[in-house]
Design a protein around this motif. Structure first.
Motif, PDB file in Angstrom:
ATOM      1  N   SER A  96       0.844  -1.296   0.042  1.00 24.63           N
ATOM      2  CA  SER A  96       0.030  -0.020   0.084  1.00 24.63           C
ATOM      3  C   SER A  96       1.032   1.446   0.097  1.00 24.63           C
ATOM      4  CB  SER A  96      -0.852  -0.122   1.184  1.00 24.63           C
ATOM      5  OG  SER A  96      -1.586   1.511   1.380  1.00 24.63           O
ATOM      6  N   PRO A  97       0.436   2.361  -0.782  1.00 23.41           N
ATOM      7  CA  PRO A  97       1.393   3.506  -0.815  1.00 23.41           C
ATOM      8  C   PRO A  97       1.093   4.339   0.268  1.00 23.41           C
ATOM      9  CG  PRO A  97      -0.474   3.653  -2.434  1.00 23.41           C
ATOM     10  CD  PRO A  97      -0.726   2.280  -1.993  1.00 23.41           C
ATOM     11  N   VAL A 191      -3.475   9.745  -1.734  1.00 22.36           N
ATOM     12  CA  VAL A 191      -2.232   8.772  -1.586  1.00 22.36           C
ATOM     13  C   VAL A 191      -1.528   9.987  -0.780  1.00 22.36           C
ATOM     14  CG1 VAL A 191      -0.041   7.615  -2.287  1.00 22.36           C
ATOM     15  CG2 VAL A 191      -2.655   7.444  -3.709  1.00 22.36           C
ATOM     16  N   LEU A 192      -0.839   9.633   0.251  1.00 24.62           N
ATOM     17  CA  LEU A 192       0.213  10.321   1.176  1.00 24.62           C
ATOM     18  C   LEU A 192       1.490  10.355   0.497  1.00 24.62           C
ATOM     19  CD1 LEU A 192      -0.766   8.839   4.419  1.00 24.62           C
ATOM     20  CD2 LEU A 192      -1.410  11.149   3.722  1.00 24.62           C
ATOM     21  N   GLN A 193       1.931  11.680   0.396  1.00 28.64           N
ATOM     22  CA  GLN A 193       3.112  12.001  -0.134  1.00 28.64           C
ATOM     23  C   GLN A 193       3.261  11.287  -1.616  1.00 28.64           C
ATOM     24  OE1 GLN A 193       6.329  11.555   2.634  1.00 28.64           O
ATOM     25  NE2 GLN A 193       7.854  11.429   1.331  1.00 28.64           N
ATOM     26  N   PHE A 194       2.518  11.587  -2.458  1.00 28.67           N
ATOM     27  CA  PHE A 194       2.148  10.960  -3.705  1.00 28.67           C
ATOM     28  C   PHE A 194       3.492  11.166  -4.709  1.00 28.67           C
ATOM     29  CE2 PHE A 194       0.901  11.472  -8.038  1.00 28.67           C
ATOM     30  CZ  PHE A 194       0.122  10.093  -8.378  1.00 28.67           C
ATOM     31  N   LYS A 207       4.313   7.359   0.339  1.00 26.52           N
ATOM     32  CA  LYS A 207       5.124   7.273   1.583  1.00 26.52           C
ATOM     33  C   LYS A 207       5.339   5.876   2.035  1.00 26.52           C
ATOM     34  CE  LYS A 207       5.747   9.352   5.964  1.00 26.52           C
ATOM     35  NZ  LYS A 207       5.067  10.421   7.073  1.00 26.52           N
ATOM     36  N   GLY A 208       4.277   4.940   1.750  1.00 25.37           N
ATOM     37  CA  GLY A 208       4.497   3.627   2.225  1.00 25.37           C
ATOM     38  C   GLY A 208       5.160   2.875   1.532  1.00 25.37           C
ATOM     39  N   ASN A 209       5.398   2.961   0.391  1.00 26.63           N
ATOM     40  CA  ASN A 209       6.318   2.069  -0.574  1.00 26.63           C
ATOM     41  C   ASN A 209       7.209   2.618  -1.304  1.00 26.63           C
ATOM     42  OD1 ASN A 209       4.425   3.094  -2.305  1.00 26.63           O
ATOM     43  ND2 ASN A 209       3.677   1.482  -3.281  1.00 26.63           N
ATOM     44  N   HIS A 210       7.473   3.826  -1.286  1.00 31.95           N
ATOM     45  CA  HIS A 210       8.717   4.501  -1.953  1.00 31.95           C
ATOM     46  C   HIS A 210       9.884   3.838  -1.645  1.00 31.95           C
ATOM     47  CE1 HIS A 210      10.251   8.591  -3.741  1.00 31.95           C
ATOM     48  NE2 HIS A 210      10.568   7.523  -4.581  1.00 31.95           N
ATOM     49  N   CYS A 211      10.259   3.543  -0.777  1.00 29.09           N
ATOM     50  CA  CYS A 211      11.612   2.655  -0.390  1.00 29.09           C
ATOM     51  C   CYS A 211      11.765   1.532  -0.889  1.00 29.09           C
ATOM     52  CB  CYS A 211      11.721   2.654   1.130  1.00 29.09           C
ATOM     53  SG  CYS A 211      13.495   1.873   1.784  1.00 29.09           S
TER      54      CYS A 211
END
Length: 350
Positions: A96-97, A191-194, A207-211
């Motif tokens: 989830s992003p 989306v957070l921090q899209f 923000k949830g899966n950028h790393c």
């Protein structure tokens, strides 16, 4: 006068039986291919898996001595990298992003427990009569409005003073967006921090899966480079080769070169975003974001410094739903100040 039964009337019991069996099977085992969006996502994942198998397997089929000539540990490492890349792909595509609606539930704290208690109270109240049920319904409405107002107050503290809440409300979800959020039309959620919506992964990058997305690009780049080295080794070897094998290897190597150029540019671009704590959307659409219009181009408003940006991106255990506030004008002026020798010695950029 007698009438003979038609073919359709004879086949109708069989057709009803087949329809009944298919309906029962669909209830017992729901088919994931019934949804067009899910079907296209599965087709894309299958195509990407097939491409990996073709590029990685063709070189070993063209040169059967490659496995025996290379050390065992090298082949095992390549196989491990191949498997890890595919695992990282499916892991990232299924992650989830970080959605705004989930952040709202997390901020409410006991959102799920509250809903369960509300449903239970309404069900028990409905047994006692309409008056009690309506009273509980009104209480539920008041609590929902209270949760909405608390979320609005939380978001208001994140924006600069004097900002209008109309600019924060999503026209599609009708919810108040915190800073750095955006509505994705493909996912139909805010989306957070899209960052962007990745077509190859079939999900948003936020923000949830950028790393995880960065690590997937990193592993894919190494795998592409290593596979290309295998093809170059095969083409430069003095082993007797047919013209068909040479043509196939050259064609696949050309495709790998284009993939490598795309991957290395994407990796460098996202590495720059990580070091400066930016997103693709903020960098490309900076003038369209209301709270970034007055910020100078060379100022990165959400940057904490290179070292802290890397720490929060890779090693921080903070929740996905932790929201970032827009820096104040004093902080932006301090970041816009030119660097001096003292700043360089004190590692101001870090």
């Amino acid at each position: 006068m007698t009438t003979t039964p038609t073919t359709s009337s004879c086949c109708s019991p069989l057709k009803d039986l087949c329809d009944g069996l298919s309906e029962r099977c669909s209830r017992l085992v729901p088919c994931c291919l019934a949804d067009p969006a899910r079907r296209s996502s599965l087709g894309l994942k299958a195509a990407l898996l097939l491409l990996h198998l073709v590029f990685a397997g063709a070189v070993f089929l063209l040169d059967s001595d490659l496995i025996h000539s290379a050390p065992t540990w090298l082949n095992a490492t390549y196989l491990l990298l191949f498997v890890l890349t595919l695992v990282q792909y499916f892991y990232t595509s299924g992650s989830s992003p970080g959605f705004v609606i989930d952040a709202m539930s997390a901020e409410n704290g006991t959102h799920a427990t509250y809903l369960n208690m509300s449903r239970a109270s309404i069900q028990s109240a409905s047994k006692n009569g309409n008056i009690t049920s309506s009273a509980n319904g009104n209480q539920l409405g008041r609590n929902n409005r209270m949760n909405s107002s608390s979320w609005l107050k939380l978001v208001m503290d994140l924006y600069p003073p004097g900002s209008s809440s109309r600019n924060w409300t999503c026209a599609y979800c009708n919810i108040v967006q915190p800073p750095r959020s955006k509505h994705c039309h493909d996912c139909d959620k805010c989306v957070l921090q899209f960052d962007h919506h990745c077509v190859w992964l079939g999900t948003c990058i936020g923000k949830g899966n950028h790393c995880r997305f960065w690590w997937y690009i990193f592993e894919e780049t190494i795998l592409c480079t290593w596979t290309g080295i295998f093809y170059i080794t095969f083409l430069r070897s003095r082993v007797l080769k047919s013209w068909l094998n040479v043509f196939i290897a050259a064609l696949l190597l050309t495709a790998l070169v284009f993939c490598f150029i795309f991957l290395i540019l994407l990796l460098l671009f996202h590495s720059y975003l990580v070091l400066t704590n930016q997103t693709t959307y903020e960098l490309v659409r900076r003038r369209r974001i209301s709270y970034l219009r007055g910020v100078p181009e060379r100022v990165r408003p959400f940057s904490r410094g290179i070292c802290r940006n890397l720490y929060y991106f890779c090693c921080s255990k903070e929740s996905t739903y932790n929201l970032e506030a827009v820096p104040t004008s004093e902080e932006l002026e301090a970041r816009a100040r030119p660097y001096t020798c003292i700043d360089i010695i004190s590692c101001r950029c870090c």
